[in-house]
Design a protein around this motif. Structure first.
Motif, mmCIF file in Angstrom:
data_model
loop_
_atom_site.group_PDB
_atom_site.id
_atom_site.type_symbol
_atom_site.label_atom_id
_atom_site.label_comp_id
_atom_site.label_asym_id
_atom_site.label_seq_id
_atom_site.Cartn_x
_atom_site.Cartn_y
_atom_site.Cartn_z
ATOM 1 N N THR A 1 30.403 -11.410 89.109
ATOM 2 C CA THR A 1 31.430 -11.289 90.151
ATOM 3 C C THR A 1 30.789 -10.936 91.487
ATOM 4 N N LEU A 2 29.757 -10.125 91.452
ATOM 5 C CA LEU A 2 29.072 -9.755 92.698
ATOM 6 C C LEU A 2 28.248 -10.923 93.246
ATOM 7 N N GLN A 3 27.645 -11.694 92.369
ATOM 8 C CA GLN A 3 26.912 -12.880 92.822
ATOM 9 C C GLN A 3 27.871 -13.896 93.455
ATOM 10 N N ALA A 4 29.089 -13.975 92.937
ATOM 11 C CA ALA A 4 30.070 -14.933 93.457
ATOM 12 C C ALA A 4 30.463 -14.642 94.901
ATOM 13 N N VAL A 5 30.423 -13.372 95.308
ATOM 14 C CA VAL A 5 30.834 -13.009 96.666
ATOM 15 C C VAL A 5 29.651 -12.620 97.554
ATOM 16 N N PHE B 1 20.700 -5.063 88.244
ATOM 17 C CA PHE B 1 20.319 -6.313 88.900
ATOM 18 C C PHE B 1 19.592 -5.992 90.186
ATOM 19 N N ASN B 2 18.458 -6.621 90.344
ATOM 20 C CA ASN B 2 17.667 -6.458 91.569
ATOM 21 C C ASN B 2 17.184 -7.833 91.984
ATOM 22 N N GLY B 3 17.874 -8.416 92.955
ATOM 23 C CA GLY B 3 17.560 -9.761 93.404
ATOM 24 C C GLY B 3 16.231 -9.908 94.105
ATOM 25 N N SER B 4 15.559 -8.793 94.403
ATOM 26 C CA SER B 4 14.263 -8.896 95.079
ATOM 27 C C SER B 4 13.127 -9.041 94.076
ATOM 28 N N SER C 1 22.777 -3.110 98.160
ATOM 29 C CA SER C 1 22.385 -4.210 99.047
ATOM 30 C C SER C 1 23.001 -5.505 98.528
ATOM 31 N N TYR C 2 23.407 -6.354 99.462
ATOM 32 C CA TYR C 2 23.841 -7.704 99.093
ATOM 33 C C TYR C 2 22.747 -8.729 99.350
ATOM 34 N N MET C 3 21.787 -8.403 100.199
ATOM 35 C CA MET C 3 20.666 -9.307 100.498
ATOM 36 C C MET C 3 19.372 -8.518 100.467
ATOM 37 N N PRO C 4 18.648 -8.489 99.403
ATOM 38 C CA PRO C 4 18.944 -9.089 98.096
ATOM 39 C C PRO C 4 19.969 -8.239 97.335
ATOM 40 N N LEU C 5 20.694 -8.881 96.453
ATOM 41 C CA LEU C 5 21.714 -8.182 95.673
ATOM 42 C C LEU C 5 21.056 -7.123 94.790
#
Length: 178
Positions: free
Chosen positions: A91-95, A174-177, A4-8
């Motif tokens: 790098t993934l957060q940057a895109v 990494f789990n942005g949620s 997932s990109y949203m959340p990463l």
């Protein structure tokens, strides 16, 4: 593996390969055009005199890590691998904001990272949908295992609870949620 990109949400496969040149590096001007010396991809290395088809000029990450621990010590090598993980996340957060986010999709990336003599990782490139061609027996074993574990992570059969931080050879890094 980005699920997932949203959340990463980023999963890192614990195994992989370290590629090497069949020749010892030299910075001499006379060697500057020697692609066998400077490029580690299979297409170049397999044309080098003395190329070993069995090993393919690569080690499993596990073997590299064990070797580096004997040379540099556990703490320094752990720090290097932690910095590689941060490099991947950053790098993934940057895109992240420009990537299409579909909850039914995932993307597998391959990272080419160079390690310098101070154990600093340098990003060379990121490959979307990296090649899963198997040139050696160890290639075949690693890549089939990766694909098998990837299917468990993406959870087509909806068996996961969603709280997993490790699935097969993958670690949730990494789990942005959360």
């Amino acid at each position: 593996l980005v699920t997932s990109y949203m959340p990463l949400t980023v999963w890192l496969y614990r195994s992989g390969f370290a590629r090497f040149s069949a020749f010892r590096y030299t910075g001499s001007k006379s060697a500057i055009k020697d692609t066998h010396l400077h490029l580690t991809n299979v297409a170049v290395q397999k044309t080098a005199p003395g190329y070993d088809k069995e090993s393919g000029c690569k080690w499993l990450i596990d073997c590299l890590k064990r070797y580096m621990v004997t040379v540099h010590g556990q703490e320094a090598v752990n720090q290097m691998f932690f910095e590689m993980q941060l490099l991947i996340i950053r790098t993934l957060q940057a895109v992240q904001k420009v990537m299409m986010s579909d909850k039914h999709c995932f993307e597998l990336y391959g990272y080419d990272i160079m390690i310098d003599d101070t154990l600093k990782p340098w990003l060379i490139e990121v490959n979307a949908s990296p090649s899963l061609t198997a040139d050696t027996a160890s290639d075949h074993e690693l890549k089939c295992g990766l694909l098998d574990d990837l299917l468990d992570v993406i959870d087509i059969e909806e068996k996961r609870t969603g709280d997993e931080t490790q699935i097969g050879g993958f670690d949730l890094i990494f789990n942005g949620s959360h």
